[in-house]
Design an enzyme around this catalytic site. Sequence first.
Site: not given
Ligand code: NAD
Ligand code: GDD
Length: 344
Positions: A219, A50, A146, A188-189
Amino acid sequence: MKRVLVTGAGGFIGHHLVSYLKKKGEWVRGADLKYPEYEPSAADDFALLDLRRWENCLKATDGIDEVYALAADMGGMGFISAHHAEILRNNSLINIHTIDAARENGAKRYLYTSSACVYPEYRQTDPNVTPLKEEDAYPAQPQDAYGWEKLVTEHLCIHYREDYGLETRIVRFHNIFGPLGTWDGGREKAPAALCRKVSLARLNGQSEIEIWGDGEQTRSFCYIDDCLEGIYRLMRSDYREPLNLGQDRLVTINQLADIVAAAAGVSITKKHVAGPQGVRGRNSDNTRLREVLHWEPEITLEEGLRRTYLWIDQQVRAADRRIASGSSGTLENPSSAVRRGSAS
Ligand code: NAD
Ligand code: GDD
């Protein structure tokens, strides 16, 4: 031999990054609260820790030359719009303790994964948004906790470089997607959620899928392989300021759903429902990315979603078979949510 730490190595990007770095010949330690969910890690050493706790960060960074800091409590809009205190607390603890332990243990380089969520809400009110340049982050007004935490940690990295000589790199991801990412359960995104919804509709002989909002929000989406290439290039570069890493092709969420449906070979109807929407429009300006890395993301959205849909469709079908055989059924198990068709 250089020793590398990937935090968040049990998560989506971290797990892929470990595999990528192993192929580059690095010695890699992964650290996370959990092991990767969908396949074993390729790491030489995997520490279940952790990272909110300072002493655990000291263990993770022991003997390490370079850190890729990916651990975070994060998710798509469904998660980050509803867990502000938890996100700000957990990610602040992880990031302050990880970088300080890296300094204490004498690491040389440190890459921090920030987000497009640092950009101010007032620049993202129009679906036809002007692509965001790195300097557009100020005056600061991220929409969610965030984004505020990411912005503060960017500054922490800059000051650790200036005050302690730790070479820091800062990348701002724009919605990264691909196989082996969270596709169910609430974090999930949009790309994964829409793949799951289309797959489930197909499995159930339906055509309707739910989309949050009117689907006209925009996006850009970047495939995981491009993300890994960009991270590695940035770590090896001498560029020290925050850098966008994403695609710069703007699509509406309705268009995203249509591309997923095409990948699945089906027609869909869209039911627009209430849900967290985040900013109205967001796109990456890749001018600096091209200048600094002499490269930009290459994999098309169609190809990336084709690969992602194939993998998520397999997950949905496997979960469906588990339910049919009665071997699962707790709410924690994604497959329950799959069959109900209600997970968001
Ligand atoms: P993810 O949630 O799949 O991975 C993050 C990992 O961090 C998880 O496996 C989780 O268990 C671990 N974690 C959380 N709390 C913890 C703790 N206390 N100690 C140890 N591990 C811990 O997310 P991801 O999509 O792989 O994102 C990776 C990085 O990229 C993150 O910092 C995220 O904020 C950043 N990021 C991702 C996206 C994206 O679109 N995926 C966009 C912008 C930024
Ligand atoms: N997750 C999700 N699920 N989004 C949906 C859905 C659904 O079923 N239907 C429509 N959307 C729309 C959301 O309302 C939002 O407007 C858009 O899709 C994108 O949603 P996400 O993919 O969840 O997130 P984001 O693009 O706003 O932000 C993500 O990307 C950031 C970096 O670009 C997040 O993952 C953030 O944590 C990340 O930092």
